[in-house]
Scaffold this motif. Structure first.
Motif, mmCIF file in Angstrom:
data_model
loop_
_atom_site.group_PDB
_atom_site.id
_atom_site.type_symbol
_atom_site.label_atom_id
_atom_site.label_comp_id
_atom_site.label_asym_id
_atom_site.label_seq_id
_atom_site.Cartn_x
_atom_site.Cartn_y
_atom_site.Cartn_z
ATOM 1 N N SER A 151 29.143 -4.256 -27.832
ATOM 2 C CA SER A 151 28.241 -3.153 -27.474
ATOM 3 C C SER A 151 28.978 -1.820 -27.440
ATOM 4 N N ILE A 152 30.230 -1.836 -27.018
ATOM 5 C CA ILE A 152 31.026 -0.604 -27.008
ATOM 6 C C ILE A 152 31.285 -0.137 -28.438
ATOM 7 N N ILE A 153 31.588 -1.066 -29.337
ATOM 8 C CA ILE A 153 31.768 -0.702 -30.753
ATOM 9 C C ILE A 153 30.481 -0.107 -31.310
ATOM 10 N N ASP A 154 29.358 -0.712 -30.973
ATOM 11 C CA ASP A 154 28.059 -0.232 -31.437
ATOM 12 C C ASP A 154 27.809 1.208 -30.984
ATOM 13 N N THR A 155 28.126 1.491 -29.743
ATOM 14 C CA THR A 155 27.954 2.848 -29.221
ATOM 15 C C THR A 155 28.881 3.838 -29.922
ATOM 16 N N GLY A 156 30.114 3.423 -30.205
ATOM 17 C CA GLY A 156 31.051 4.288 -30.920
ATOM 18 C C GLY A 156 30.563 4.629 -32.316
ATOM 19 N N VAL A 157 29.992 3.645 -33.001
ATOM 20 C CA VAL A 157 29.454 3.898 -34.340
ATOM 21 C C VAL A 157 28.285 4.874 -34.268
ATOM 22 N N HIS A 158 27.457 4.728 -33.257
ATOM 23 C CA HIS A 158 26.329 5.660 -33.088
ATOM 24 C C HIS A 158 26.826 7.087 -32.889
ATOM 25 N N LEU A 159 27.842 7.250 -32.050
ATOM 26 C CA LEU A 159 28.387 8.596 -31.814
ATOM 27 C C LEU A 159 28.964 9.198 -33.089
ATOM 28 N N ILE A 160 29.642 8.394 -33.889
ATOM 29 C CA ILE A 160 30.216 8.909 -35.132
ATOM 30 C C ILE A 160 29.119 9.346 -36.096
ATOM 31 N N ILE A 161 28.083 8.553 -36.230
ATOM 32 C CA ILE A 161 26.991 8.913 -37.146
ATOM 33 C C ILE A 161 26.304 10.199 -36.688
ATOM 34 N N VAL A 162 26.054 10.315 -35.390
ATOM 35 C CA VAL A 162 25.403 11.529 -34.885
ATOM 36 C C VAL A 162 26.309 12.744 -35.059
ATOM 37 N N PRO A 218 17.620 15.136 -40.757
ATOM 38 C CA PRO A 218 17.089 14.173 -39.789
ATOM 39 C C PRO A 218 17.481 12.715 -40.070
ATOM 40 N N VAL A 219 18.067 12.430 -41.216
ATOM 41 C CA VAL A 219 18.368 11.040 -41.582
ATOM 42 C C VAL A 219 19.389 10.393 -40.642
ATOM 43 N N VAL A 272 20.439 6.301 -36.465
ATOM 44 C CA VAL A 272 20.982 5.928 -35.156
ATOM 45 C C VAL A 272 19.895 5.315 -34.284
ATOM 46 N N LEU A 273 18.702 5.860 -34.323
ATOM 47 C CA LEU A 273 17.606 5.258 -33.544
ATOM 48 C C LEU A 273 17.328 3.829 -33.997
ATOM 49 N N THR A 274 17.347 3.609 -35.296
ATOM 50 C CA THR A 274 17.149 2.257 -35.816
ATOM 51 C C THR A 274 18.307 1.352 -35.424
ATOM 52 N N ALA A 275 19.536 1.875 -35.501
ATOM 53 C CA ALA A 275 20.718 1.080 -35.157
ATOM 54 C C ALA A 275 20.747 0.720 -33.679
#
Length: 115
Positions: free
Chosen positions: A33-44, A71-72, A77-80
């Motif tokens: 879950s921490i990795i998932d959050t890190g990927v979200h931050l990078i994409i944003v 907006p992509v 990130v919302l989907t992820a």
């Protein structure tokens, strides 16, 4: 942008460390879950543009008149986030079933899963 990119990379490293060094199944799931959050931050952070507006076009704002954020990345990130939540729920369900069948959360106690 730089600080969020750095924090995202740091979260991915922390999550990998948690997944690779821990023997407890719950801690491994938390690392994921921490990795998932890190990927979200990078994409944003990669989709961020300074001094840009939301991609909502009106009569006064046309596509070429102002700097508009793409907006992509936000939609991805919302989907992820939703997919990550579902994967985490499935992993936790497997952990619950493993505890019910083997009465342990340690990876070492499950010999049949090893090569």
């Amino acid at each position: 942008m730089k600080i969020t990119l750095f924090i995202g990379i740091a979260l991915i490293i922390i999550g990998l460390w948690a997944m690779l060094t821990r023997k407890n199944i719950i801690k491994i799931i938390i690392g994921f879950s921490i990795i998932d959050t890190g990927v979200h931050l990078i994409i944003v952070s990669l989709g961020y543009m300074k001094n840009a507006t939301a991609p909502i076009f009106t009569d006064k704002i046309t596509p070429g008149s102002v700097n508009v954020v793409d907006p992509v990345p936000s939609a991805l990130v919302l989907t992820a986030i939703v997919i990550g939540l579902a994967v985490t729920a499935v992993m936790l369900a497997y952990a619950i079933n493993m505890v019910k069948s083997g009465k342990s959360l340690s990876v070492d106690d499950y010999k049949e899963l090893k090569w």
